[in-house]
Write an enzyme that holds these catalytic residues in place. Structure first.
Site, PDB file in Angstrom:
ATOM      1  N   ASP A 542       0.997  -1.143   0.139  1.00 12.56           N
ATOM      2  CA  ASP A 542       0.003  -0.002  -0.081  1.00 12.56           C
ATOM      3  C   ASP A 542       0.808   1.346  -0.155  1.00 12.56           C
ATOM      4  O   ASP A 542       2.079   1.165   0.434  1.00 12.56           O
ATOM      5  CB  ASP A 542      -0.794   0.057   1.319  1.00 12.56           C
ATOM      6  CG  ASP A 542      -1.943   1.071   1.179  1.00 12.56           C
ATOM      7  OD1 ASP A 542      -2.658   1.382   0.290  1.00 12.56           O
ATOM      8  OD2 ASP A 542      -1.733   2.207   1.990  1.00 12.56           O
ATOM      9  N   GLU A 544       1.000   5.453   0.755  1.00 10.66           N
ATOM     10  CA  GLU A 544       0.364   6.905   1.186  1.00 10.66           C
ATOM     11  C   GLU A 544       1.017   7.999   0.309  1.00 10.66           C
ATOM     12  O   GLU A 544       2.144   7.971   0.085  1.00 10.66           O
ATOM     13  CB  GLU A 544       0.761   6.960   2.708  1.00 10.66           C
ATOM     14  CG  GLU A 544       0.098   5.921   3.507  1.00 10.66           C
ATOM     15  CD  GLU A 544      -1.394   6.143   3.538  1.00 10.66           C
ATOM     16  OE1 GLU A 544      -2.051   7.116   3.238  1.00 10.66           O
ATOM     17  OE2 GLU A 544      -2.022   4.984   4.039  1.00 10.66           O
ATOM     18  N   HIS A 683      -4.752   3.495   7.598  1.00 11.00           N
ATOM     19  CA  HIS A 683      -4.187   4.848   6.758  1.00 11.00           C
ATOM     20  C   HIS A 683      -2.728   4.900   7.119  1.00 11.00           C
ATOM     21  O   HIS A 683      -2.232   6.125   6.999  1.00 11.00           O
ATOM     22  CB  HIS A 683      -5.115   5.950   7.230  1.00 11.00           C
ATOM     23  CG  HIS A 683      -6.395   5.871   6.526  1.00 11.00           C
ATOM     24  ND1 HIS A 683      -6.649   5.820   5.123  1.00 11.00           N
ATOM     25  CD2 HIS A 683      -7.544   6.024   7.107  1.00 11.00           C
ATOM     26  CE1 HIS A 683      -7.787   5.684   4.774  1.00 11.00           C
ATOM     27  NE2 HIS A 683      -8.445   6.049   6.129  1.00 11.00           N
ATOM     28  N   ASP A 688      -2.287  -0.796   6.419  1.00 11.30           N
ATOM     29  CA  ASP A 688      -3.240  -0.999   5.478  1.00 11.30           C
ATOM     30  C   ASP A 688      -2.650  -2.338   4.737  1.00 11.30           C
ATOM     31  O   ASP A 688      -3.601  -3.268   4.127  1.00 11.30           O
ATOM     32  CB  ASP A 688      -3.348   0.054   4.654  1.00 11.30           C
ATOM     33  CG  ASP A 688      -4.178   1.055   4.972  1.00 11.30           C
ATOM     34  OD1 ASP A 688      -4.654   1.031   5.998  1.00 11.30           O
ATOM     35  OD2 ASP A 688      -4.583   2.164   4.290  1.00 11.30           O
TER      36      ASP A 688
END
Length: 728
Positions: A542, A544, A683, A688
């Protein structure tokens, strides 16, 4: 509820039926009246047209409501019951069915029966678990003993199958790989379960060692003795000494060994030893060359001194030559001896130890052997030392016993403090009032005496033990504990340990997994469409980002990833890397990802971080939630970084829509709630990724119940999802 084409047709069905009925009625009227009825129909119908239209719309709405109700009760209800039943049968932790109140009564009764069967299943499972636990307790004990043994070994240990896939490694192997690979691979992207050991060690060297081992076993040498050793170079010029021992399958009967199915590698980094040996050889060579010339000069001078008629000034000159050469040779030999002493000190095994633990152990030892009171000063909680604790405590014990013999009824004290670059360990005493002070000469000589403990000589003095640490010991005079008057005490300089205490990361599951012997037969799996999902290696990741527009200048600010091998989430093999976006981070996104500008300042750029992630994901299938968003960021960086992400890709969003087509939401939270998964660290990139990995492992058996078992079938089923049309 999401409107679909099928649902829209169902809702419009009553209105369409009424319209069709009206059209058929008008057609029949025309046929019966020969067309005359049609001519007067508008005049008859027009006054009540609005009434008829209103009645038709009302009938349409009522029919749509009835059809919607029937749809929820008789279509969505069974579909949700089916999804919940599949989850319950594949996940033992789910024991209830989330049926809505408007479900058909018969469905609710069926659901209660499912829950009753689940309760009976849980009882049987608990009984079976108890029996299995009793039967496998010894196996568990042996496994824990193996894990403890592997953790305590000073050598790096790697166990591989015949193809070189890593089945087991210990913490020392992980640390060794990190040292070899350099700063860019601090997350262990070169070693991991299912990875190839050939990324670390030369494949040809291992193949030759295997041939040597098999040749010895063919000549009748036992497998335990058929060990091959070789030396190879690794990244950064490190020199490794490797010992390879075979692993054989013993299913060929007693006395007959099976084929080699794998091997154990014991690895030592001998780079420092080799460098020290080279320096020692060079020093000896220089000493030999210089000594040859010095000896020749002294020989010539001595020959001249044999002449009886040699003038006094010439005799003095030749004697000066002999003295100078002897002095120079002594200096050279002394320098070599000093360097050898330094080498021996650095090679002595030292370990990290908390300062408070050292003082506590020393107090126990000194109290037992001297029988005198011992006082201590508080020690800093984070004061770590790199020491040989056994030798150091033996030296303290010897000095304390000597002080007891030199001083009547002394009270001993220990103090450990942090200096500028070293730790200061002080051993002092307070004599009985009126007692004479010990002889200063004897006190000064104590550190140079051989340490005696339990009637045996250790062969080293307290000074030599301290010098092993690269430190010093001397007799100091200063204040004692509690502001006592100036008095002599022994002070030792000891090295501080560079201990990096990181905050523990929240993990799903227990301790990191460093072994998986199922890979002996399963292997790591190749990422081809015909391979079963359960046998593949996955990298769940994942990202960000600064925003939601990858093409508009938004950048990655954090990458998190975790590996899945042989169906297990390897919580010990992860990436959690902040990335400097080299642009501002919008304030609106900070409350979501909690990454502030100062946190990414000085972190690797995407050009530095992405190659690490690319190697971490090598040979695996990429998995993410709504992964098209993350893949868009990676694709846009291919030209700048040279990292092409051509891996097969799976999306838990699409797979969830395949498994649960009747569900309204396929967000990560909604899927996790359906599957009974608790999400931690939402998050954050790694949080995640771990949650997505949990979701993915729960979806695999649900996909198998629908006939989706291979990678190709999963990709094909994902392509049919309505969410597959999302683009970024």
């Amino acid at each position: 509820m999401r409107l679909t084409r099928r649902l829209i047709l169902v809702l419009l069905a009553p209105g369409l039926a009424l319209a069709l009925w009206l059209a058929v009625t008008l057609l029949l009227v025309g046929l019966v009246t020969g067309g005359s009825g049609i001519a007067v129909a508008p005049q008859v119908v027009q006054p009540v047209a609005m009434v008829l239209l209103s009645l038709w719309l009302a009938a349409l709405a009522a029919g749509a409501w009835v059809m919607h109700r029937l749809w929820r009760v008789h279509v969505l209800g069974p579909a949700k019951l089916l999804n919940a039943a599949r989850i319950m049968t594949s996940d033992m932790s789910v024991t209830s069915l989330p049926l809505s109140e408007d479900a058909a009564p018969m469905l609710r009764l069926v659901g209660r029966e499912f829950e009753h069967m689940a309760a009976q299943r849980d009882e049987l499972r608990m009984d079976m678990a108890r029996l299995v636990d009793e039967a496998s307790r010894s196996v568990s004990d042996q496994r824990d003993q193996l894990a403890a043994l592997m953790a305590e070994l000073s050598q790096a240990v790697i166990v591989c199958n015949r193809d070189g896939s890593v089945l087991l490694y210990n913490g020392q192997a992980r640390d060794l790989v990190r040292r070899l690979a350099g700063q860019g691979f601090e997350n262990g992207s070169l070693i991991g379960l299912g990875r190839s050991v050939h990324d670390l060690l030369d494949k040809a060297a291992i193949a030759h060692a295997l041939e040597t081992v098999e040749g010895r076993m063919a000549r009748g040498v036992a497998a335990a003795a058929a060990v091959a050793q070789f030396v190879t170079t690794a990244r950064g010029g490190h020199l490794l000494r490797v010992s390879l021992s075979p692993i054989r399958r013993s299913d060929h009967g007693e006395g007959e060994g099976g084929p080699v199915t794998g091997y154990v590698l014991l690895i030592d980094d001998i780079t420092l030893d080799q460098q020290q040996s080279s320096r020692r050889d060079e020093a000896l060579l220089r000493l030999t060359e210089s000594s040859r010339a010095a000896i020749a000069s002294m020989q010539a001078a001595l020959e001249m001194l044999d002449y009886r008629d040699l003038a006094p000034e010439d005799r003095d000159r030749f004697l000066a030559i002999v003295r100078d050469e002897v002095a120079a040779m002594g200096e050279r030999i002394g320098a070599i001896a000093e360097g050898e002493l330094q080498t021996r000190a650095t090679r002595w095994p030292l370990n990290d130890m908390l300062g408070g633990d050292l003082i506590a152990a020393a107090v126990r030892r000194l109290g037992e052997t001297t029988g005198t009171p011992i006082t201590t000063a508080p020690v800093e909680d984070d004061l770590w030392l790199r020491i040989d604790s056994f030798g150091l405590i033996q030296a303290l014990d010897f000095l304390a016993r000597q002080l007891r013999d030199l001083q009547d009824d002394p009270v001993l004290w220990l103090r450990l403090t942090r200096g500028n670059q070293r730790a200061l360990l002080d051993l002092g005493w307070v004599g009985r009032a009126g007692a004479g002070a010990p002889d200063a000469a004897r006190l000064t000589a104590l550190p140079s005496l051989a340490v005696e403990t339990d009637g045996q000589m250790l062969g080293a003095s307290a000074r030599e033990i301290v010098e092993r640490h690269g430190g010093e010991i001397w007799l100091e005079r200063g204040r004692g504990i509690g502001g006592e008057p100036a008095q002599p005490f022994f002070r030792m300089l000891l090295p501080l340990a560079a201990v990096d205490i990181a905050e523990p990361a929240a993990q799903i599951g227990s301790r990191p997994e460093f072994y998986d012997f199922d890979l002996f037969t399963a292997g790591a799996g190749s990422a081809s469409d015909d391979q079963p999902l359960a046998g593949l290696t996955f990298t769940v990741f994942d990202c960000e980002t600064t925003g939601l527009d990858p093409s508009g200048g938004d950048e990655i600010i954090q990458i998190g990833a975790v590996r899945i091998v042989n169906g297990r989430i390897l919580t010990g093999e992860t990436i959690d890397q902040l990335v400097d976006p080299q642009r501002s981070i919008p304030e609106a996104g900070i409350p979501i990802h909690h990454i502030h500008p100062h946190m990414v300042r000085g972190q690797p750029t995407i050009a530095q971080a992405l190659p690490v992630f690319h190697r971490f994901a090598q040979g695996s299938v990429l998995v993410g939630h709504n992964v098209a968003f993350d893949m868009r960021f990676l694709k846009l960086k291919e030209a700048a970084t040279g990292c092409v992400f051509d891996h097969p890709v799976l999306d838990t969003l699409l797979l969830s829509s395949v498994v649960h087509p009747a569900e309204e939401s396929h967000s990560l939270e909604a899927i996790a709630a359906r599957l009974g998964i608790t999400i931690g660290g939402r998050h954050t990139a790694l949080g995640d990724a771990r949650a997505t990995a949990e979701v993915f492992t729960r979806l695999i058996p649900l996909l198998a119940r629908q006939g989706v078992t291979t990678l190709g079938e999963a990709r094909e089923a994902s392509g049919r999802s309505q969410f597959a049309r999302l683009r970024y």
